[in-house]
Design an enzyme around this catalytic site. Structure first.
Site, PDB file in Angstrom:
ATOM      1  N   THR A  18      -8.397   6.139  -2.211  1.00 46.74           N
ATOM      2  CA  THR A  18     -10.248   5.524  -2.001  1.00 46.74           C
ATOM      3  C   THR A  18     -10.692   6.516  -2.220  1.00 46.74           C
ATOM      4  O   THR A  18     -12.747   6.640  -2.552  1.00 46.74           O
ATOM      5  CB  THR A  18     -10.363   4.060  -1.052  1.00 46.74           C
ATOM      6  OG1 THR A  18     -10.448   4.607  -0.057  1.00 46.74           O
ATOM      7  CG2 THR A  18      -9.791   3.428  -1.638  1.00 46.74           C
ATOM      8  N   LYS A  32     -14.724   7.856  -4.168  1.00 49.27           N
ATOM      9  CA  LYS A  32     -15.862   7.954  -3.124  1.00 49.27           C
ATOM     10  C   LYS A  32     -16.970   9.406  -4.204  1.00 49.27           C
ATOM     11  O   LYS A  32     -17.872   9.677  -3.243  1.00 49.27           O
ATOM     12  CB  LYS A  32     -15.426   7.718  -2.058  1.00 49.27           C
ATOM     13  CG  LYS A  32     -15.270   6.681  -1.145  1.00 49.27           C
ATOM     14  CD  LYS A  32     -14.980   6.396   0.371  1.00 49.27           C
ATOM     15  CE  LYS A  32     -13.924   5.373   0.703  1.00 49.27           C
ATOM     16  NZ  LYS A  32     -13.498   5.245   1.695  1.00 49.27           N
ATOM     17  N   LYS A  47      -8.990  13.309   4.382  1.00 47.00           N
ATOM     18  CA  LYS A  47      -7.870  12.174   4.340  1.00 47.00           C
ATOM     19  C   LYS A  47      -7.267  12.271   5.432  1.00 47.00           C
ATOM     20  O   LYS A  47      -6.850  13.230   6.258  1.00 47.00           O
ATOM     21  CB  LYS A  47      -7.502  11.890   3.104  1.00 47.00           C
ATOM     22  CG  LYS A  47      -6.310  13.366   2.868  1.00 47.00           C
ATOM     23  CD  LYS A  47      -5.963  13.458   1.503  1.00 47.00           C
ATOM     24  CE  LYS A  47      -6.563  12.875   0.212  1.00 47.00           C
ATOM     25  NZ  LYS A  47      -7.287  12.553  -0.354  1.00 47.00           N
ATOM     26  N   ARG A  48      -6.129  10.956   6.118  1.00 45.64           N
ATOM     27  CA  ARG A  48      -5.537  10.768   7.146  1.00 45.64           C
ATOM     28  C   ARG A  48      -4.726  12.829   7.318  1.00 45.64           C
ATOM     29  O   ARG A  48      -4.276  13.172   5.896  1.00 45.64           O
ATOM     30  CB  ARG A  48      -4.580   9.361   7.050  1.00 45.64           C
ATOM     31  CG  ARG A  48      -3.786  10.057   8.035  1.00 45.64           C
ATOM     32  CD  ARG A  48      -3.056   8.051   8.273  1.00 45.64           C
ATOM     33  NE  ARG A  48      -2.971   7.675   6.981  1.00 45.64           N
ATOM     34  CZ  ARG A  48      -1.745   7.962   6.691  1.00 45.64           C
ATOM     35  NH1 ARG A  48      -0.906   8.391   7.027  1.00 45.64           N
ATOM     36  NH2 ARG A  48      -1.318   6.981   4.928  1.00 45.64           N
ATOM     37  N   LYS A  83      -0.308  13.620   1.598  1.00 45.83           N
ATOM     38  CA  LYS A  83      -1.037  14.430   1.547  1.00 45.83           C
ATOM     39  C   LYS A  83      -1.130  16.112   1.006  1.00 45.83           C
ATOM     40  O   LYS A  83      -2.442  16.324   0.250  1.00 45.83           O
ATOM     41  CB  LYS A  83      -2.037  13.576   1.982  1.00 45.83           C
ATOM     42  CG  LYS A  83      -2.185  12.045   1.944  1.00 45.83           C
ATOM     43  CD  LYS A  83      -2.917  11.388   3.125  1.00 45.83           C
ATOM     44  CE  LYS A  83      -3.037   9.663   3.249  1.00 45.83           C
ATOM     45  NZ  LYS A  83      -4.041   9.497   2.065  1.00 45.83           N
ATOM     46  N   HIS A 136       1.082  -1.082   0.049  1.00 46.20           N
ATOM     47  CA  HIS A 136      -0.121   0.150   0.225  1.00 46.20           C
ATOM     48  C   HIS A 136       0.922   1.380  -0.122  1.00 46.20           C
ATOM     49  O   HIS A 136       0.494   2.235   0.241  1.00 46.20           O
ATOM     50  CB  HIS A 136      -1.206  -0.333   0.958  1.00 46.20           C
ATOM     51  CG  HIS A 136      -2.036  -0.668   1.039  1.00 46.20           C
ATOM     52  ND1 HIS A 136      -3.092  -0.416   0.249  1.00 46.20           N
ATOM     53  CD2 HIS A 136      -2.218  -2.183   1.644  1.00 46.20           C
ATOM     54  CE1 HIS A 136      -4.090  -1.731   0.672  1.00 46.20           C
ATOM     55  NE2 HIS A 136      -3.667  -2.628   1.166  1.00 46.20           N
TER      56      HIS A 136
END
Length: 821
Positions: A662, A666, A554-555, A560, A363
Site C-alpha cells: 500500500t 501512497k 516499509k517493514r 522486501k 495477506h
C-alpha cells in the site's frame, strides 16, 4: 446535509475559538495564559468530540433502528497514527480551526504535533485496517473494528551505534482524548483448564472448566467518516485480571504478590507482537489472539441477543466477521464453541451459521508467514477449541475423501492439522474452510493463491476465492499529508475529490501543460525542503533538496529487499571513489523501517545501512553526490512527511512475495515514480498510470519459479560479477566497521551462500533500472508529466473502492446514512 453538518458549515473562526477556550477552562481546568501547546491540543480535541459523539449517537441509533447487517472487522493491528488532523478534515473544520487558533496567537500545526501516534500496528496490515475503517465510515456502512488496546505500540525505535534498539512506545501514557471506556460491555475470557464430557438424557455434551479468567474491557475510539455524517467505532480490548487484588496476601506482607494476577493479566494487552522466539512468547501471542477474538465474538453475540433473542438462524444474515489475516482465525472455533456448547445448537446447524458468517483476507504467500500453532500448545491453553478444530478437520477431510477417494497425499496436503513429529494447526487452512469467502489483495496475489497456495480448495469451492485489490484513503494520504498539493488540486476540480478520487482524472490533460508542471513540481520542491529539515533534526545529516529523493519505507524484511537497495548504493559509492567526476544526478537514499525484535537478519541489514551511511555522509571526496539516511522510529506521522517529498518510490520485493503493498499507492498518489518489480499492486499501478510513467524491472513470477527449479546458484553470480564481488567483500571486511572487522559479514554470507530472495539474480536489472531513473529525472518535463499522471490516476487504489467491493461481493452490505436525531 444534516442540521449538525449545516451548523459546522456555518461555523465562524471566532465562535470556534470561544468553544475551544470554554473547553480549556471547563474540561481541562486551565486558562489561556497558563495553557501549554499540549493543553490547547487537548481542548481542541474536546471541542471536536462535541460533534463526533453526537454523530456517533445518530449513527448508532440509525443502525439499530434499521436492523442493519453489520461487518465486524477483526484485526490484531490498527495503525491509526494521529487523529486530530484527520477528524478536523473529516468534519470540515480544519480551516476554521486554523483561523481560530491564529486568533488565539497559536499555530494549528504546532498543536497537531502534540498528539502521539496511535501506533497499534506494525506496517501495511495495520495501516490497511485503518484506511478500511475510515472508508467504512465515509461510505456509511454499518461496521465495527475490533482489536487490542495495547498499552504500548509496536516499539519506539532508536539506533545505538547503528543498531536498532527497541524502547517502549507509550502512546497513551497520559490518556487519549478520543477514547471512551465502556465497562458495561466488558467480557470474560477463559483460558487453560480441562474439558469434561457430560452424559444425560439428551445425550453427551462438552463442558470446559477453565482454570484462568481474564476480563476484557472495551475502549471505543470514534471513526469519523469524511463529511462527518457517519461515525463508526473501533473497539479495542484491554486485558485485566478477573480478581486483581488479594487482600489476604497483602495483609500477610506479600505486597508485590498481591498484584501478581493483575500483572499477569495486563501482560496480554501490554505490547503488540511479543517476541515469539521463546515458548513463553509463543504462548502469550496465542493468548492475545484468542483474547481479542473471544471478547469480540461475545460482544457481537451480546448485541445480537439483545435485539433477536435466541433466534440464531438470523445471525449470519445480520452479521459478517472479516478476518484480517489469520491472527483472529481462532474466532471460528470460538463461535462454534459458543453455539454448540453454550447455546446447545446441533453441530451442523452451528457450522452452517459459522461458515456463512466469516470471511477471510489472505495477506501473504510466504510459508513462514502462514501461521501455525502447535497442537500441544493449543491443547494446553484452549483445550476445548483444539477438540473443535479436530472435529472440523475430521468432517472436512470427509469432503476431501468424497472429492478425491482414498487419496492420502491429498488428505495430508489439505488437512487443517499438519502431521509430523510435532503436530500443528494450519490457521490459513482453518480460515479457508471456516469462511464463506476468501480474498486476495492484488490480482497477481489472488491468482497465486488459486494456483500455488490453495489450488485444491478452488476445486472444492470454485467461487470462494475472490480478488479485492487493496486501497488507501486519499483523505489522509493526500489531502492531510500533502496540503500544498491538495490546494493545487482544489484550484482545478470540485472540492469533494477526497470522496470521489476519480475526479482527479480531469487533470490528466494538464500533465503536459508547462505551467501546471511547474506548479506541481514547485509543490514537490517545497515538500522536499520541509523534509530536509526533518532529516537534519532526526539524523544531523545535511542533504540537498535539489537531489533525487529516493525512498524505501516499509517493514524491514528480506523479501522486501532493502539489501538490494544497499548493494546498489555500495556499487555506486565504489564507482564514485574511483571517479569522483562520475556524471550522476545527486541522490539521497532514504530508508524508514522497523525490524521485528527477534529477526536477526533484518536487524543486521539496518545496522549495515547505518554504518555505510556514516562513511558515505562524511566522505567529502564524493562531493555530496550521494547521501544515505535511515530515519529512526518510522511511523505514520513520519510517513506523512516522507511521502509528499519522495521523487522515487522503491517497491523492489521479489516477484510473487509481496501480496499487494500500500506504500506504493501512497507514494504514487503524491507524485513519486515507482521503481518496482513485477509484484503485488505494482502491476496494477502500471496499468493505471501507463508503464512509461514508472520503471519496472526484474524477473516475473514464472521466471522466479523457473530459476528456483533449475537450481539457483548465487555463488556463480558473485564470482562472475566484479562489482558485486567487490561490494560484498567490502561489506564483509573492516572498511565500514574498523573497530570490529566482519561485523556486517552476515549479509554477504547470506547473499553468497543462500540468497533466498534472489537479490543477486535481480541486481543487474535493478542497476539498469536505477540508471533509467537517473536519465529520466534529467528530462524535467517528461518527469513532471509522469509524476502528475501518477498522482491523478490513483482512483482504483482508493480504499473507498476496495471497501465497496467488499460490501458488494463479500459482505452483502448496504450503506445506512445516519439520520438526524
Amino acid at each position: 446535509m444534516s442540521q449538525t453538518q449545516l451548523a459546522i458549515a456555518a461555523m465562524q473562526p471566532e465562535e470556534f475559538r470561544r468553544k475551544v477556550v470554554a473547553h480549556l477552562r471547563s474540561t481541562l481546568g486551565s486558562f489561556e495564559e497558563k495553557a501549554t501547546a499540549h493543553t490547547w491540543s487537548q481542548a481542541l480535541a474536546a471541542t471536536l468530540n462535541e460533534y463526533i459523539y453526537a454523530g456517533r449517537s445518530r449513527t448508532l441509533k440509525t443502525q439499530i433502528e434499521s436492523q442493519a447487517r453489520t461487518v465486524h472487522y477483526l484485526s490484531l493491528e490498527f495503525l491509526m497514527g494521529r487523529l486530530l488532523a484527520s477528524n478536523l478534515h473529516n468534519l470540515g473544520l480544519y480551516q476554521v480551526a486554523e483561523q481560530a487558533m491564529a486568533l488565539q496567537g497559536l499555530e494549528l500545526a504546532d498543536l497537531l504535533e502534540q498528539e502521539p501516534d496511535m501506533a497499534l500496528g506494525n506496517g501495511g496490515l495495520g495501516r490497511l485496517a485503518a484506511c478500511f475503517i475510515d472508508s467504512m465510515a465515509t461510505l456509511a456502512l454499518p461496521a465495527i473494528g475490533y482489536g487490542i488496546h495495547y498499552e504500548h505500540g509496536l516499539f519506539r525505535q532508536e539506533f545505538i551505534k547503528g543498531r536498532q534498539v527497541e524502547r517502549p512506545d507509550q502512546w497513551r501514557e497520559f490518556g487519549s482524548p478520543w477514547e471512551i471506556c465502556r465497562p458495561e460491555s466488558q467480557q470474560v475470557v477463559k483460558l487453560y483448564g480441562h474439558v469434561e464430557t457430560i452424559h444425560d438424557q439428551n445425550g453427551s455434551r462438552k463442558v470446559w472448566h477453565p482454570s484462568r479468567m481474564l476480563r476484557a474491557i472495551p475502549w471505543d475510539i470514534p471513526i469519523v467518516g469524511y463529511g462527518g455524517q457517519n461515525v463508526n467505532i473501533l473497539r479495542l480490548w484491554e486485558s485485566r485480571a478477573d480478581h486483581f487484588f488479594d487482600w489476604d496476601v497483602f495483609n500477610a506482607g506479600g505486597y508485590v504478590d498481591a498484584y501478581a494476577e493483575l500483572v499477569q493479566a495486563e501482560t496480554v494487552s501490554k505490547v503488540l507482537y511479543p517476541n515469539d522466539e521463546t515458548d513463553a512468547g509463543k504462548e502469550l501471542r496465542l493468548i492475545q489472539q484468542y483474547f481479542f477474538s473471544a471478547a469480540s465474538i461475545a460482544d457481537i453475540l451480546r448485541r445480537f441477543e439483545s435485539a433477536h433473542g435466541n433466534d440464531y438462524h438470523l445471525f449470519a444474515t445480520l452479521n459478517v466477521l472479516q478476518l484480517n489475516d489469520t491472527h483472529p482465525a481462532i474466532a471460528i472455533a470460538e463461535l462454534m464453541r459458543l453455539l454448540v456448547d453454550e447455546k446447545q445448537l446441533a453441530w451442523q446447524e452451528a457450522w452452517q451459521i459459522t461458515q456463512q458468517s466469516f470471511a477471510y483476507t489472505n495477506h501473504t504467500l510466504l510459508p513462514e508467514a502462514l501461521e501455525t500453532w502447535s497442537v500441544s500448545l493449543l491443547q494446553t491453553v484452549l483445550p476445548r477449541h483444539m477438540e473443535i478444530i479436530f472435529e472440523i478437520n475430521r468432517r472436512f477431510l470427509q469432503q476431501v475423501d468424497e472429492r478425491w477417494p482414498n487419496d492420502q497425499q491429498m488428505q495430508a496436503k489439505l488437512s487443517i492439522i499438519q502431521e509430523g513429529e510435532k503436530k500443528s494447526v494450519r490457521m490459513a487452512q482453518l480460515s479457508v474452510v471456516g469462511s464463506q469467502r476468501v480474498n486476495g489483495v492484488a490480482k497477481i496475489h489472488t491468482q497465486l493463491i488459486k494456483t500455488e497456495l490453495f489450488p485444491e480448495m478452488v476445486q472444492l469451492w470454485p467461487e470462494k476465492i475472490r480478488n479485492i485489490t487493496n486501497g488507501v484513503t486519499p483523505r489522509r494520504w493526500l489531502k492531510i499529508c500533502n496540503p500544498r498539493l491538495a490546494e493545487l488540486i482544489d484550484q482545478h476540480v470540485d472540492a469533494d475529490w477526497p470522496r470521489y478520487l476519480e475526479k482527479l482524472e480531469q487533470l490528466k490533460p494538464l500533465a503536459k501543460d508547462k505551467d501546471f508542471q511547474q506548479k506541481f513540481m514547485a509543490v514537490k520542491q517545497r515538500n522536499k525542503q520541509a523534509l530536509v529539515a526533518v532529516i537534519k533534526q532526526l539524523t544531523d545529516v545535511e542533504v540537498s533538496a535539489e537531489a533525487i529523493f529516493d525512498v524505501q519505507i516499509k517493514r524491514l524484511h528480506e523479501y522486501k529487499r532493502q539489501h538490494l537497495n544497499l548493494l546498489y548504493i555500495l556499487v555506486l559509492y565504489r564507482r564514485l571513489l574511483k571517479n569522483p567526476a562520475l556524471d550522476i544526478c545527486p541522490r539521497v537514499f532514504i530508508f524508514g523501517a522497523k525490524a521485528a525484535p527477534g529477526y536477526r537478519m533484518a536487524k543486521d541489514i539496518i545496522l549495515a545501512i547505518n554504518r555505510v551511511a556514516k562513511v558515505i555522509n562524511n566522505d567529502v571526496s564524493i562531493g555530496g553526490k550521494i547521501k544515505l539516511v535511515f530515519l529512526p522510529n518510522y511511523r505514520v506521522s513520519l510517513a506523512e512527511k516522507l511521502i509528499p517529498a519522495a521523487d522515487v518510490s522503491q517497491q523492489i520485493s521479489l516477484a510473487g512475495k509481496e501480496a499487494s503493498g500500500t506504500g506504493n499507492m501512497k507514494l504514487a498518489m503524491n507524485g513519486a515514480i515507482t521503481l518496482g518489480t513485477h509484484d503485488g499492486a505494482n502491476i496494477e499501478i502500471a496499468e493505471a498510470v501507463g508503464e512509461q510513467n514508472l520503471v519496472l524491472f526484474g524477473m516475473k513470477v514464472d521466471e522466479v519459479k523457473a530459476l528456483q527449479h533449475s537450481g539457483y546458484a548465487p555463488q556463480h553470480i558473485y564470482q562472475n560479477n566484479e562489482e558485486i564481488k567487490a561490494a560484498l567483500d567490502w561489506l564483509s571486511g573492516d572498511f565500514f566497521t574498523p573497530e570490529q572487522p566482519g561485523l556486517l559479514a552476515s549479509i554477504s554470507k547470506n547473499l553468497i551462500n543462500e540468497d533466498p530472495f534472489m537479490v543477486l539474480a535481480d541486481f543487474a536489472a535493478y542497476q539498469q533500472a536505477q540508471q533509467r531513473i537517473d536519465s529520466f529525472y534529467r528530462q524535467k518535463s517528461a518527469w513532471a508529466e509522469a509524476a502528475i499522471l501518477n498522482a491523478v490516476s490513483m482512483a482504483r487504489f482508493n480504499s473507498d473502492r476496495s471497501i465497496m467491493e467488499y460490501a458488494n461481493d463479500i459482505w452483502q452490505l448496504k450503506p445506512i446514512p445516519a439520520a438526524e436525531c
